[in-house]
Design a protein around this motif. Structure first.
Motif, short mmCIF file in Angstrom:
data_model
loop_
_atom_site.label_atom_id
_atom_site.label_comp_id
_atom_site.label_asym_id
_atom_site.label_seq_id
_atom_site.Cartn_x
_atom_site.Cartn_y
_atom_site.Cartn_z
N VAL A 19 0.86 -1.18 0.00
CA VAL A 19 0.00 0.00 0.00
C VAL A 19 0.90 1.23 0.00
CG1 VAL A 19 -1.85 1.21 1.21
CG2 VAL A 19 -1.71 -1.29 1.33
N VAL A 20 0.74 2.06 -1.02
CA VAL A 20 1.58 3.25 -1.17
C VAL A 20 1.44 4.13 0.07
CG1 VAL A 20 2.02 5.31 -2.55
CG2 VAL A 20 1.38 3.17 -3.68
N GLY A 21 2.55 4.51 0.65
CA GLY A 21 2.56 5.37 1.82
C GLY A 21 2.34 4.65 3.13
N THR A 22 2.01 3.35 3.06
CA THR A 22 1.73 2.59 4.28
C THR A 22 2.65 1.40 4.44
OG1 THR A 22 -0.60 3.23 4.11
CG2 THR A 22 -0.08 1.41 5.57
N GLY A 23 2.89 0.67 3.35
CA GLY A 23 3.76 -0.50 3.40
C GLY A 23 2.97 -1.76 3.10
N PRO A 24 3.53 -2.91 3.46
CA PRO A 24 2.89 -4.19 3.15
C PRO A 24 1.66 -4.43 4.02
CG PRO A 24 4.87 -4.57 4.43
CD PRO A 24 4.83 -3.11 4.13
N ALA A 25 0.68 -5.10 3.42
CA ALA A 25 -0.55 -5.46 4.13
C ALA A 25 -1.08 -6.77 3.58
CB ALA A 25 -1.60 -4.36 3.96
N HIS A 26 -1.87 -7.46 4.38
CA HIS A 26 -2.54 -8.66 3.87
C HIS A 26 -3.50 -8.24 2.77
CE1 HIS A 26 -1.77 -9.95 8.17
NE2 HIS A 26 -1.12 -10.84 7.46
N GLN A 27 -3.54 -8.98 1.68
CA GLN A 27 -4.43 -8.64 0.58
C GLN A 27 -5.88 -8.60 1.05
OE1 GLN A 27 -4.07 -11.18 -2.84
NE2 GLN A 27 -5.68 -10.14 -3.96
N TYR A 28 -6.30 -9.58 1.84
CA TYR A 28 -7.67 -9.64 2.34
C TYR A 28 -8.00 -8.40 3.18
CZ TYR A 28 -11.74 -11.07 5.03
OH TYR A 28 -12.97 -11.10 5.62
N CYS A 29 -7.11 -8.02 4.08
CA CYS A 29 -7.34 -6.86 4.94
C CYS A 29 -7.46 -5.59 4.12
CB CYS A 29 -6.20 -6.71 5.95
SG CYS A 29 -6.10 -8.03 7.17
N HIS A 30 -6.60 -5.46 3.10
CA HIS A 30 -6.63 -4.27 2.26
C HIS A 30 -7.93 -4.20 1.46
CE1 HIS A 30 -5.12 -0.89 0.00
NE2 HIS A 30 -5.30 -1.54 -1.13
N GLU A 31 -8.37 -5.32 0.91
CA GLU A 31 -9.61 -5.35 0.14
C GLU A 31 -10.80 -5.02 1.03
OE1 GLU A 31 -9.58 -9.20 -1.69
OE2 GLU A 31 -8.13 -8.56 -3.23
N GLU A 32 -10.81 -5.54 2.26
CA GLU A 32 -11.89 -5.23 3.20
C GLU A 32 -11.92 -3.74 3.51
OE1 GLU A 32 -14.40 -6.99 4.88
OE2 GLU A 32 -13.98 -8.42 3.28
N MET A 33 -10.75 -3.13 3.69
CA MET A 33 -10.68 -1.71 3.97
C MET A 33 -11.22 -0.90 2.80
SD MET A 33 -8.98 1.44 3.44
CE MET A 33 -7.70 0.87 2.38
N LEU A 34 -10.87 -1.29 1.56
CA LEU A 34 -11.36 -0.59 0.38
C LEU A 34 -12.88 -0.67 0.27
CD1 LEU A 34 -8.69 -1.56 -2.28
CD2 LEU A 34 -8.91 0.61 -1.08
N LEU A 35 -13.43 -1.83 0.60
CA LEU A 35 -14.89 -1.99 0.53
C LEU A 35 -15.59 -1.17 1.60
CD1 LEU A 35 -15.21 -5.82 -0.18
CD2 LEU A 35 -15.69 -3.93 -1.74
N THR A 36 -15.05 -1.14 2.80
CA THR A 36 -15.71 -0.40 3.86
C THR A 36 -15.60 1.11 3.64
OG1 THR A 36 -13.74 -0.49 5.27
CG2 THR A 36 -15.40 -2.20 5.60
N GLN A 37 -14.53 1.55 3.01
CA GLN A 37 -14.37 2.97 2.75
C GLN A 37 -14.94 3.37 1.39
OE1 GLN A 37 -10.39 4.34 3.35
NE2 GLN A 37 -10.50 4.05 5.54
N ARG A 38 -15.46 2.39 0.65
CA ARG A 38 -16.07 2.61 -0.67
C ARG A 38 -15.11 3.32 -1.63
NH1 ARG A 38 -21.00 3.71 2.66
NH2 ARG A 38 -20.37 5.86 2.57
N ILE A 39 -13.95 2.69 -1.82
CA ILE A 39 -12.95 3.20 -2.74
C ILE A 39 -12.88 2.24 -3.93
CG2 ILE A 39 -10.50 3.70 -3.07
CD1 ILE A 39 -10.37 4.41 -0.10
N PHE A 40 -12.95 2.79 -5.14
CA PHE A 40 -12.85 1.98 -6.35
C PHE A 40 -11.83 2.61 -7.28
CE2 PHE A 40 -14.08 0.85 -10.67
CZ PHE A 40 -14.03 -0.53 -10.58
N ASN A 41 -10.80 1.84 -7.63
CA ASN A 41 -9.73 2.33 -8.51
C ASN A 41 -9.19 3.69 -8.08
OD1 ASN A 41 -9.73 0.05 -10.04
ND2 ASN A 41 -10.69 0.96 -11.83
N GLY A 42 -9.00 3.86 -6.80
CA GLY A 42 -8.44 5.09 -6.28
C GLY A 42 -9.44 6.22 -6.10
N MET A 43 -10.71 5.99 -6.47
CA MET A 43 -11.73 7.03 -6.34
C MET A 43 -12.53 6.77 -5.06
SD MET A 43 -15.02 8.00 -8.73
CE MET A 43 -14.14 7.56 -10.18
#
Length: 77
Positions: A19-43
């Motif tokens: 994750v840019v600016g954050t470092g390594p993360a579990h893929q599952y955790c990152h995907e869950e975060m994107l879904l909860t924050q409603r981020i799609f392709n950086g938007m």
């Protein structure tokens, strides 16, 4: 190295994303975060005002309809 979301170790894990600016993360955790924050392709969809969100919806529906018409235009003999 630890996942910034669950704080579990990422060393030795098979599905890790950087994750840019954050470092390594579990893929599952990152995907869950994107879904909860409603981020799609950086938007970040939560940052859009209602008018912008409705415009985006219309643009997406137009694109889907356009692609469906292209598929229907192909004739198979």
């Amino acid at each position: 190295m630890y996942c910034p979301y669950c704080e579990g170790p990422v060393v030795g894990e098979k599905k890790v994303v950087i994750v840019v600016g954050t470092g390594p993360a579990h893929q599952y955790c990152h995907e869950e975060m994107l879904l909860t924050q409603r981020i799609f392709n950086g938007m970040n969809l939560t940052n859009l005002h209602s008018d912008g969100l409705h415009l985006l919806k219309e643009m997406v529906l137009t694109e889907i309809n356009s692609r469906n018409q292209d598929l229907q235009a192909v004739e198979f003999f």
